[in-house]
Design a protein around this motif. Structure first.
Motif, short mmCIF file in Angstrom:
data_model
loop_
_atom_site.label_atom_id
_atom_site.label_comp_id
_atom_site.label_asym_id
_atom_site.label_seq_id
_atom_site.Cartn_x
_atom_site.Cartn_y
_atom_site.Cartn_z
N ALA A 253 5.53 4.55 2.18
CA ALA A 253 5.88 6.14 2.22
C ALA A 253 6.09 6.22 3.64
CB ALA A 253 5.07 7.02 1.68
N LEU A 254 5.46 5.98 4.68
CA LEU A 254 5.57 6.18 6.30
C LEU A 254 6.48 5.21 6.58
CD1 LEU A 254 1.80 6.37 7.43
CD2 LEU A 254 3.55 8.14 7.44
N LYS B 50 -0.89 7.80 -7.03
CA LYS B 50 -0.16 7.33 -6.03
C LYS B 50 1.39 7.32 -6.28
CE LYS B 50 -3.69 7.32 -3.38
NZ LYS B 50 -4.38 5.97 -2.92
N ARG C 261 0.92 -1.15 0.00
CA ARG C 261 -0.01 0.04 -0.04
C ARG C 261 0.99 1.28 0.03
NH1 ARG C 261 -4.51 -0.75 4.22
NH2 ARG C 261 -2.97 -0.44 5.83
N PRO C 262 0.90 2.06 -0.90
CA PRO C 262 1.73 3.43 -1.10
C PRO C 262 1.84 4.09 0.11
CG PRO C 262 0.19 3.26 -2.92
CD PRO C 262 -0.38 2.12 -1.99
N GLN C 263 0.66 4.55 0.73
CA GLN C 263 0.81 5.40 2.03
C GLN C 263 1.62 4.53 2.88
OE1 GLN C 263 -1.19 8.14 2.07
NE2 GLN C 263 -0.01 8.86 3.36
N GLU C 264 1.56 3.27 3.09
CA GLU C 264 2.25 2.56 4.29
C GLU C 264 3.75 2.69 3.94
OE1 GLU C 264 0.29 -1.15 5.04
OE2 GLU C 264 1.69 -1.77 6.20
N LEU D 236 3.97 8.66 -3.82
CA LEU D 236 4.18 8.09 -2.56
C LEU D 236 5.07 6.76 -2.61
CD1 LEU D 236 0.40 7.97 -1.14
CD2 LEU D 236 2.66 9.51 -0.35
#
Ligand SMILES: *Cc1c(COP(=O)(O)O)cnc(C)c1O
Length: 219
Positions: free
Chosen positions: A51-52, A73, A46-49, A76
């Motif tokens: 990046a974080l 995305k 998952r892109p957001q995950e 990210l």
């Protein structure tokens, strides 16, 4: 626990096969535990995950993106990913190439192939991969590094073996056909349930999640 799992898997891997620790949905502590055991390749879907985690984990981690990627995305994922394993559409490939042009980067990718029996599995068919590679010169900001695939969802080892054999043979065929694509040699096949079969079929990277970190039962 994680260290035992990692060591056990590592001890069975031939020197030619790399281990991608699939850390999706896992908390940072578990990734750090694997990192402390020497694990450096991690896979997220998952892109957001991604990046974080990429900004929180040590900088020498090699991140691979293995999930469905929407073109909105890319920002990210592409700044962090050493390899995008799940390129599954022409539109995505072209968008990655455009992003690379704008940011003066060459993005290493695997082409995800549809090898499973299920209708739902994403990925290219053989003729589509062929078309792309015949026009590889069009994608100056993409480095084609090989193929990725997921076997049919079944307990039948013969079906899984047939899926993996097919993608492995196709990689061989493509390497003969396109000798100038020197980096086109990776075969990312094999997950927790079928990685031993994948290795027997020629895998160069296994993507293992639950057998390292335990189940992701909250998802
Ligand atoms: C989740 C995932 C894996 C790892 O699956 P496990 O069965 O937990 O080893 C491998 N590849 C992809 C593309 C995944 O999404």
């Amino acid at each position: 626990m994680i260290s035992e799992n990692l060591h056990k898997i590592q001890s069975e891997l031939p020197a030619t096969v790399k281990l991608l620790a699939v850390s999706k949905f896992q908390p940072l502590e578990k990734l750090l535990e694997a990192y402390q055991c020497g694990q450096r390749r991690f896979g997220e879907n998952r892109p957001q995950e991604l990046a974080l985690k990429a900004v929180q984990m040590p900088q020498d981690v090699e991140w691979h993106f293995i999930g469905h990627l929407q073109t909105n995305k890319l920002k990210l994922v592409l700044p962090y990913a050493a390899l995008v394993e799940s390129v599954d559409s022409l539109h995505l490939l072209e968008s990655i190439n455009d992003w690379g042009a704008v940011h003066d980067r060459v993005i290493p990718v695997l082409l995800e192939m549809h090898i499973a029996a299920e209708q739902s599995k994403q990925g290219f068919y053989e003729e589509e991969v062929l078309d792309i590679l015949f026009q590889a010169g069009k994608y100056a900001h993409v480095r084609f590094c090989g193929l990725m695939g997921m076997a049919s969802h079944t307990d039948d080892e013969e079906v899984i073996r047939a899926d993996f054999t097919r993608i492995a043979s196709y990689l061989d065929y493509l390497r003969d056909l396109f000798p100038d694509l020197e980096d086109f040699r990776e075969l990312s096949i094999g997950m927790s349930g079928d990685w031993r079969i994948a290795i027997a079929c020629g895998s160069t990277e296994v993507r293992i999640g639950s057998s390292i970190f335990g189940s992701r039962d909250n998802h």
